[in-house]
Design an enzyme around this catalytic site. Structure first.
Site, PDB file in Angstrom:
ATOM      1  N   HIS A  16     -11.761  30.199  64.485  1.00 22.04           N
ATOM      2  CA  HIS A  16     -12.963  29.491  64.963  1.00 22.04           C
ATOM      3  C   HIS A  16     -14.072  29.660  63.927  1.00 22.04           C
ATOM      4  O   HIS A  16     -14.811  30.634  63.950  1.00 22.04           O
ATOM      5  CB  HIS A  16     -13.378  30.047  66.331  1.00 22.04           C
ATOM      6  CG  HIS A  16     -14.532  29.333  66.975  1.00 22.04           C
ATOM      7  ND1 HIS A  16     -14.761  29.372  68.339  1.00 22.04           N
ATOM      8  CD2 HIS A  16     -15.530  28.573  66.465  1.00 22.04           C
ATOM      9  CE1 HIS A  16     -15.841  28.675  68.631  1.00 22.04           C
ATOM     10  NE2 HIS A  16     -16.346  28.183  67.503  1.00 22.04           N
ATOM     11  N   HIS A  18     -16.660  26.876  61.671  1.00 22.30           N
ATOM     12  CA  HIS A  18     -17.074  25.524  61.280  1.00 22.30           C
ATOM     13  C   HIS A  18     -17.456  25.585  59.804  1.00 22.30           C
ATOM     14  O   HIS A  18     -18.408  26.290  59.450  1.00 22.30           O
ATOM     15  CB  HIS A  18     -18.278  25.069  62.093  1.00 22.30           C
ATOM     16  CG  HIS A  18     -18.044  25.140  63.585  1.00 22.30           C
ATOM     17  ND1 HIS A  18     -17.755  24.023  64.339  1.00 22.30           N
ATOM     18  CD2 HIS A  18     -18.046  26.193  64.446  1.00 22.30           C
ATOM     19  CE1 HIS A  18     -17.590  24.384  65.605  1.00 22.30           C
ATOM     20  NE2 HIS A  18     -17.767  25.698  65.705  1.00 22.30           N
ATOM     21  N   HIS A 196     -14.430  23.575  72.518  1.00 22.13           N
ATOM     22  CA  HIS A 196     -15.446  24.550  72.899  1.00 22.13           C
ATOM     23  C   HIS A 196     -15.689  24.391  74.398  1.00 22.13           C
ATOM     24  O   HIS A 196     -15.939  23.274  74.875  1.00 22.13           O
ATOM     25  CB  HIS A 196     -16.764  24.285  72.164  1.00 22.13           C
ATOM     26  CG  HIS A 196     -16.777  24.694  70.715  1.00 22.13           C
ATOM     27  ND1 HIS A 196     -15.855  24.265  69.808  1.00 22.13           N
ATOM     28  CD2 HIS A 196     -17.639  25.495  70.033  1.00 22.13           C
ATOM     29  CE1 HIS A 196     -16.133  24.797  68.625  1.00 22.13           C
ATOM     30  NE2 HIS A 196     -17.216  25.544  68.728  1.00 22.13           N
ATOM     31  N   GLU A 199     -19.155  28.291  76.491  1.00 17.65           N
ATOM     32  CA  GLU A 199     -20.097  28.996  75.598  1.00 17.65           C
ATOM     33  C   GLU A 199     -21.448  29.032  76.330  1.00 17.65           C
ATOM     34  O   GLU A 199     -21.916  30.103  76.725  1.00 17.65           O
ATOM     35  CB  GLU A 199     -20.199  28.263  74.251  1.00 17.65           C
ATOM     36  CG  GLU A 199     -21.153  28.913  73.249  1.00 17.65           C
ATOM     37  CD  GLU A 199     -21.320  28.089  71.957  1.00 17.65           C
ATOM     38  OE1 GLU A 199     -21.012  26.883  71.956  1.00 17.65           O
ATOM     39  OE2 GLU A 199     -21.798  28.668  70.944  1.00 17.65           O
ATOM     40  N   ASP A 277     -17.518  31.762  63.688  1.00 18.74           N
ATOM     41  CA  ASP A 277     -18.184  30.539  64.146  1.00 18.74           C
ATOM     42  C   ASP A 277     -18.944  29.850  63.016  1.00 18.74           C
ATOM     43  O   ASP A 277     -18.428  28.891  62.427  1.00 18.74           O
ATOM     44  CB  ASP A 277     -19.097  30.844  65.347  1.00 18.74           C
ATOM     45  CG  ASP A 277     -19.344  29.642  66.242  1.00 18.74           C
ATOM     46  OD1 ASP A 277     -18.759  28.575  65.987  1.00 18.74           O
ATOM     47  OD2 ASP A 277     -20.126  29.778  67.222  1.00 18.74           O
ATOM     48  N   ASP A 278     -20.153  30.291  62.735  1.00 19.08           N
ATOM     49  CA  ASP A 278     -20.989  29.704  61.672  1.00 19.08           C
ATOM     50  C   ASP A 278     -21.586  30.855  60.872  1.00 19.08           C
ATOM     51  O   ASP A 278     -22.766  31.198  61.021  1.00 19.08           O
ATOM     52  CB  ASP A 278     -22.098  28.851  62.294  1.00 19.08           C
ATOM     53  CG  ASP A 278     -21.528  27.712  63.108  1.00 19.08           C
ATOM     54  OD1 ASP A 278     -21.091  26.719  62.511  1.00 19.08           O
ATOM     55  OD2 ASP A 278     -21.487  27.835  64.350  1.00 19.08           O
TER      56      ASP A 278
END
Ligand code: ADE
Ligand code: ZN
Length: 336
Positions: A16, A18, A196, A199, A277-278
């Protein structure tokens, strides 16, 4: 051996992440200069200072703005390679990477630019770092389903190089049910499915992702724990959750890392994994997510080994590759 060295040496997959969220401010400035784009920030420090978010939407606004510096295939290749170098340094050996094609096509880039650049970066990472990867195309859920269908159509020439599709962006108000038809078409095209869910959105969105989208993994899934029947179902199905602890902290999904549900998820028998994630926006790459969470919630080495095994078991690698990686982890854990 220190815990940091133990976890670094543990083979790990990231499921996961991005790729647009791995754009570090330094690279943002370099690409803005290369492409003669004005940024609304004076310095790298000013960019970092702007990374104070109180929810998902706060972050998304700045994340979509940052992505505008990405203009050429070389930009996307450089972005991907910068991420893979970090992953390799953290002991990551495989990544299943999200990208958001609509963020780029909606500002006029041809569909080919992002995907060709990312595929070039993935090939380079395998050659130079020995890191393998797969690509997951995410539909933006704040846009309508017709736009997602147009994206699936644009992706047709690359379908043999795309492992799956996902669903990201603003969750609340955009339930999985909005995308049931395009997920059905994506499945018919031979793609794996993830979304997703849970969340910021309620457990009902996780139910929809399972029942209507028929996903192979749930991205995040935190709020599933509010629903005991849902939790039982996720356990019974062995559903992988791609959990992102530092993201959850930065986006105020949890108030404090010590309150993060990762350990509870493992105790309940959920197939949780750890992911960044980011990472450029949330203050840590894969290893930091493992270590900071381990410290905050008190994970044992055995639990860290379980998390690493879950990352391969829940991946889209074939069964032989999964078994080989899991055997490698067992050998590592026995020796260390
Ligand atoms: N896009 C990038 N990161 C995201 C996240 N954590 N949730 C939803 N959409 C995203
Ligand atoms: Zn995400």
């Amino acid at each position: 051996m220190s815990l940091a060295d133990f976890v670094r040496g543990l083979p790990k997959a990231e499921l996961h992440m991005h790729i647009e969220g791995s754009l570090e401010p330094e690279l943002m400035f370099a690409l803005a200069a290369r492409n003669r784009i004005d940024l609304p920030f004076k310095s790298v420090e000013a960019v970092r200072a702007a990374y104070a978010f109180s929810n998902l939407q706060d972050f998304l606004d700045i994340y979509y703005q940052g992505a505008q510096v990405l203009q050429t295939e070389a930009d996307f290749q450089d972005l991907a390679m910068a991420y893979f170098r970090r992953l390799a340094a953290d002991g990551g050996v495989h990544a299943e990477m999200f990208f958001d094609p609509q963020t780029h096509t909606d500002r006029g880039l041809p569909f080919s630019v992002a995907i060709n650049g990312l595929l070039a970066g993935m090939a380079q990472a395998e050659r130079e770092l020995g890191v393998t990867s797969k690509l997951i195309l995410c539909y933006l859920r704040h846009l309508d389903e017709d736009a997602a269908f147009a994206t699936l159509k644009a992706a047709e020439p690359w379908l043999d190089r795309i492992a799956g599709v996902g669903l990201d962006s603003s969750e609340v108000g955009h339930p999985p049910s909005k995308f049931a038809r395009v997920f059905e078409a994506s499945r018919a095209a031979g793609l794996k499915l993830v979304a997703h869910a849970g969340e910021e959105g309620p457990p009902a969105y996780v139910w929809e992702a399972l029942d209507l989208l028929k996903v192979d993994r749930i991205d995040h899934g935190n709020r599933s724990l509010e629903d005991a029947r849902l939790t039982e179902r996720l356990v019974a199905e062995g559903m992988t959750l791609t959990v992102c602890p530092l993201s959850n902290l930065k986006l105020c999904v949890v108030d404090d890392l010590a309150a993060h549900p990762l350990k509870r998820m493992l105790d309940l028998g959920l197939k949780a994994t750890v992911n960044s994630d980011d990472p450029a926006y949330f203050g840590g790459y894969l290893l930091d997510n493992y270590l900071r969470t381990a410290e905050a919630v008190g994970l044992t080495r055995a639990e860290l080994v379980t998390l690493a095994k879950n990352s391969f078991a829940g991946s889209f690698l074939d069964d032989a590759d999964k078994a080989a990686r899991i055997a490698q982890i067992d050998a590592y854990a026995a020796a260390n």
